[in-house]
Design a protein around this motif. Sequence first.
Motif, PDB file in Angstrom:
ATOM      1  N   TYR A 184     -16.093  -5.090  -9.271  1.00 39.29           N
ATOM      2  CA  TYR A 184     -15.243  -4.256  -8.669  1.00 39.29           C
ATOM      3  C   TYR A 184     -15.892  -3.518  -7.210  1.00 39.29           C
ATOM      4  O   TYR A 184     -17.058  -3.203  -7.491  1.00 39.29           O
ATOM      5  CB  TYR A 184     -14.646  -3.098  -9.341  1.00 39.29           C
ATOM      6  CG  TYR A 184     -13.720  -3.562 -10.622  1.00 39.29           C
ATOM      7  CD1 TYR A 184     -12.356  -3.535 -10.414  1.00 39.29           C
ATOM      8  CD2 TYR A 184     -14.081  -4.297 -11.858  1.00 39.29           C
ATOM      9  CE1 TYR A 184     -11.331  -4.007 -11.372  1.00 39.29           C
ATOM     10  CE2 TYR A 184     -13.422  -4.572 -12.840  1.00 39.29           C
ATOM     11  CZ  TYR A 184     -11.806  -4.575 -12.634  1.00 39.29           C
ATOM     12  OH  TYR A 184     -11.087  -5.173 -13.337  1.00 39.29           O
ATOM     13  N   GLY A 185     -15.238  -3.212  -6.232  1.00 38.68           N
ATOM     14  CA  GLY A 185     -15.710  -2.461  -5.219  1.00 38.68           C
ATOM     15  C   GLY A 185     -16.641  -3.358  -4.522  1.00 38.68           C
ATOM     16  O   GLY A 185     -16.450  -4.557  -4.027  1.00 38.68           O
ATOM     17  N   GLY A 186     -17.975  -2.887  -4.447  1.00 37.52           N
ATOM     18  CA  GLY A 186     -18.914  -3.504  -3.644  1.00 37.52           C
ATOM     19  C   GLY A 186     -19.783  -4.074  -4.289  1.00 37.52           C
ATOM     20  O   GLY A 186     -20.970  -4.464  -3.709  1.00 37.52           O
ATOM     21  N   ASP A 187     -19.638  -4.226  -5.672  1.00 34.50           N
ATOM     22  CA  ASP A 187     -20.381  -5.189  -6.220  1.00 34.50           C
ATOM     23  C   ASP A 187     -20.420  -6.433  -6.039  1.00 34.50           C
ATOM     24  O   ASP A 187     -19.349  -7.264  -5.841  1.00 34.50           O
ATOM     25  CB  ASP A 187     -20.204  -4.982  -7.847  1.00 34.50           C
ATOM     26  CG  ASP A 187     -20.389  -3.600  -8.613  1.00 34.50           C
ATOM     27  OD1 ASP A 187     -21.279  -2.972  -7.975  1.00 34.50           O
ATOM     28  OD2 ASP A 187     -20.177  -3.398  -9.713  1.00 34.50           O
ATOM     29  N   TYR A 242      -2.440  -1.992  -8.365  1.00 33.22           N
ATOM     30  CA  TYR A 242      -2.215  -0.789  -9.035  1.00 33.22           C
ATOM     31  C   TYR A 242      -2.085  -0.863 -10.489  1.00 33.22           C
ATOM     32  O   TYR A 242      -1.976  -1.996 -10.941  1.00 33.22           O
ATOM     33  CB  TYR A 242      -0.678  -0.085  -8.599  1.00 33.22           C
ATOM     34  CG  TYR A 242      -0.778   0.353  -7.187  1.00 33.22           C
ATOM     35  CD1 TYR A 242      -0.941   1.768  -6.746  1.00 33.22           C
ATOM     36  CD2 TYR A 242      -0.494  -0.840  -6.173  1.00 33.22           C
ATOM     37  CE1 TYR A 242      -0.892   1.895  -5.563  1.00 33.22           C
ATOM     38  CE2 TYR A 242      -0.639  -0.300  -4.645  1.00 33.22           C
ATOM     39  CZ  TYR A 242      -0.649   1.170  -4.471  1.00 33.22           C
ATOM     40  OH  TYR A 242      -0.710   1.564  -3.280  1.00 33.22           O
ATOM     41  N   ARG A 262      -2.927  -3.434  -1.894  1.00 30.04           N
ATOM     42  CA  ARG A 262      -3.683  -2.706  -2.965  1.00 30.04           C
ATOM     43  C   ARG A 262      -3.206  -2.954  -4.328  1.00 30.04           C
ATOM     44  O   ARG A 262      -1.961  -3.442  -4.295  1.00 30.04           O
ATOM     45  CB  ARG A 262      -3.436  -1.164  -2.749  1.00 30.04           C
ATOM     46  CG  ARG A 262      -4.098  -0.704  -1.305  1.00 30.04           C
ATOM     47  CD  ARG A 262      -4.060   0.825  -1.225  1.00 30.04           C
ATOM     48  NE  ARG A 262      -5.164   1.280  -2.284  1.00 30.04           N
ATOM     49  CZ  ARG A 262      -5.643   2.876  -2.235  1.00 30.04           C
ATOM     50  NH1 ARG A 262      -4.668   3.415  -1.568  1.00 30.04           N
ATOM     51  NH2 ARG A 262      -6.479   2.953  -3.017  1.00 30.04           N
ATOM     52  N   ILE A 297      -6.316   0.705  -8.103  1.00 37.46           N
ATOM     53  CA  ILE A 297      -7.606   0.509  -8.726  1.00 37.46           C
ATOM     54  C   ILE A 297      -8.276  -0.281  -7.384  1.00 37.46           C
ATOM     55  O   ILE A 297      -7.765  -0.940  -6.678  1.00 37.46           O
ATOM     56  CB  ILE A 297      -7.552  -0.639 -10.059  1.00 37.46           C
ATOM     57  CG1 ILE A 297      -6.734  -1.766  -9.601  1.00 37.46           C
ATOM     58  CG2 ILE A 297      -6.656  -0.016 -11.063  1.00 37.46           C
ATOM     59  CD1 ILE A 297      -6.776  -2.944 -10.845  1.00 37.46           C
ATOM     60  N   GLN A 298      -9.559  -0.523  -7.653  1.00 41.44           N
ATOM     61  CA  GLN A 298     -10.619  -1.182  -6.533  1.00 41.44           C
ATOM     62  C   GLN A 298     -10.226  -2.626  -6.625  1.00 41.44           C
ATOM     63  O   GLN A 298      -9.850  -3.323  -7.728  1.00 41.44           O
ATOM     64  CB  GLN A 298     -11.978  -0.892  -6.848  1.00 41.44           C
ATOM     65  CG  GLN A 298     -12.524   0.299  -6.644  1.00 41.44           C
ATOM     66  CD  GLN A 298     -14.117   0.695  -7.167  1.00 41.44           C
ATOM     67  OE1 GLN A 298     -14.474   0.165  -8.016  1.00 41.44           O
ATOM     68  NE2 GLN A 298     -14.653   1.046  -6.191  1.00 41.44           N
ATOM     69  N   LEU A 299     -10.247  -3.247  -5.410  1.00 42.73           N
ATOM     70  CA  LEU A 299     -10.455  -4.522  -5.310  1.00 42.73           C
ATOM     71  C   LEU A 299     -11.489  -5.347  -6.115  1.00 42.73           C
ATOM     72  O   LEU A 299     -12.625  -4.629  -6.355  1.00 42.73           O
ATOM     73  CB  LEU A 299     -10.271  -5.185  -3.984  1.00 42.73           C
ATOM     74  CG  LEU A 299      -8.868  -4.737  -3.200  1.00 42.73           C
ATOM     75  CD1 LEU A 299      -8.845  -5.230  -1.843  1.00 42.73           C
ATOM     76  CD2 LEU A 299      -7.723  -4.930  -4.118  1.00 42.73           C
ATOM     77  N   TYR A 300     -11.623  -6.570  -6.510  1.00 42.81           N
ATOM     78  CA  TYR A 300     -12.819  -6.983  -7.214  1.00 42.81           C
ATOM     79  C   TYR A 300     -12.678  -8.452  -7.027  1.00 42.81           C
ATOM     80  O   TYR A 300     -11.805  -9.313  -6.077  1.00 42.81           O
ATOM     81  CB  TYR A 300     -12.400  -6.889  -8.650  1.00 42.81           C
ATOM     82  CG  TYR A 300     -11.108  -7.422  -9.482  1.00 42.81           C
ATOM     83  CD1 TYR A 300     -10.719  -8.477  -9.713  1.00 42.81           C
ATOM     84  CD2 TYR A 300      -9.996  -6.413  -9.514  1.00 42.81           C
ATOM     85  CE1 TYR A 300      -9.590  -9.088 -10.182  1.00 42.81           C
ATOM     86  CE2 TYR A 300      -8.881  -6.734  -9.779  1.00 42.81           C
ATOM     87  CZ  TYR A 300      -8.590  -8.110 -10.110  1.00 42.81           C
ATOM     88  OH  TYR A 300      -7.392  -8.519 -10.646  1.00 42.81           O
ATOM     89  N   ASP A 325       0.851  -0.922  -0.195  1.00 45.69           N
ATOM     90  CA  ASP A 325       0.087  -0.004  -0.250  1.00 45.69           C
ATOM     91  C   ASP A 325       0.836   1.163   0.091  1.00 45.69           C
ATOM     92  O   ASP A 325       1.221   1.518   0.983  1.00 45.69           O
ATOM     93  CB  ASP A 325      -0.848  -0.128   1.163  1.00 45.69           C
ATOM     94  CG  ASP A 325      -1.828   1.161   1.163  1.00 45.69           C
ATOM     95  OD1 ASP A 325      -1.553   2.261   0.589  1.00 45.69           O
ATOM     96  OD2 ASP A 325      -3.003   0.806   2.006  1.00 45.69           O
TER      97      ASP A 325
END
Length: 408
Positions: free
Chosen positions: A160-163, A252, A250, A261-264, A75
């Motif tokens: 991605y993210g909260g999906d 990148y 994280r 970039i967002q985690l997925y 990070d």
Amino acid sequence: MRYRKSLAVTAAVVAALAAGHAAAAVPIQVQSAHARSAIDDVVEQRMKDSGIVGLGAAIIVDKKIVWVKGYGFADKENAIAFTPDTVMNTGSISKTFTGAALMRAVQEGKLSLDEDINTYLPFKVVNPHAPDQPITLRHLATHTSGITDRPEVYDRTYHYGGDTPEALDGFLRSYFERNGKHYSTDNFLKTRPGEYHEYSNIAAGLAGYIVELAVGEKLNTYGRRHIFDPLQMGNSGWSLSEIPPAKHARLYVAEGPGIPIQLYEVTTYPDGGVRTSVSDLARFFTALLNDGQYEGARILDKRSTDEMLRFQFTSANKPGNVNLQGEDSVNSGIFWATKYDTTRIGHNGSDPGIRTVMLADPDKRVGVVLFTNTSLDDRGTERYFEIFEALWTQAEKLKSEGKLAARR
């Protein structure tokens, strides 16, 4: 850029770098995070040249993990170091875990590699171009099933993210059932199973789903019982929810200072969902190279491990588009691959924000695990594989030094 092609560009550079550090060879023991090694200068310079944010690596010699280390940042914004215990998704290296789970189910008598997969499924999977030809788990696991990944469908399996990812069962039904939302005759090649080798992530997802049906558990729980826990892989899981956020790197893109970039999550998690650390993956890799066991913990019996790792294609039984020797030669195990024209075995992984390598020589004497939490362009990929080659050179050197020491 093709992995093999990059070697021709970088081999001379890597050999010179490795030779320049020969006097400071690493002893055959695991190094601390702060110890300098023979390859540190190579790694750090190549990271700088490529934009790699964080990197972890391990060297395996004669079925022992002899060196592990992390470089850069897990990070960057919070100055958290990338260590051998940093967790990140591994991309297609996940398929080797699916392969091990599959062979465990075969070992337990719950599956057969050569049975029609429709024996196990609650819906039918039929290639409309060869409707009378059964698809088997061996076809799925050697990428010869005739199932192909339609990009406009497969690319939407990343969330991605909260999906929340679509359920694997629902996605597979939509892809293979004739009235499914994603069904098309273009989901299949115009060949019979076994005739053509084409890499398929969706086929791997289907294989993992079949394992789950056969054993009555999701891969994450079955894998934890039979792989993660026995090998003491405490930093491993099959979903983000299984990994404490503080341990996860994280991700990148290597532009400028590195863009996060967002985690997925991925819908077809058997093909790319495993998250682990370099230290944990080195344990799993060593177990596979050592007949299914690591430090007394066994995940597969020798027969099952041999079947998973053996080259499945022969001159009498191979896809028409496969060369077994010479340039561009390939072969396959059970979710197990060859690289460098069959001179190395294991698997690679590449997904947004990550690149991973887990490769050994066919004699299983040396192996290298290499992670980065950064997507790379062609130039960056060349630098990444220069790092891999420096690690490989060091592994070969340690193997030679170990043989000499054993003779004394």
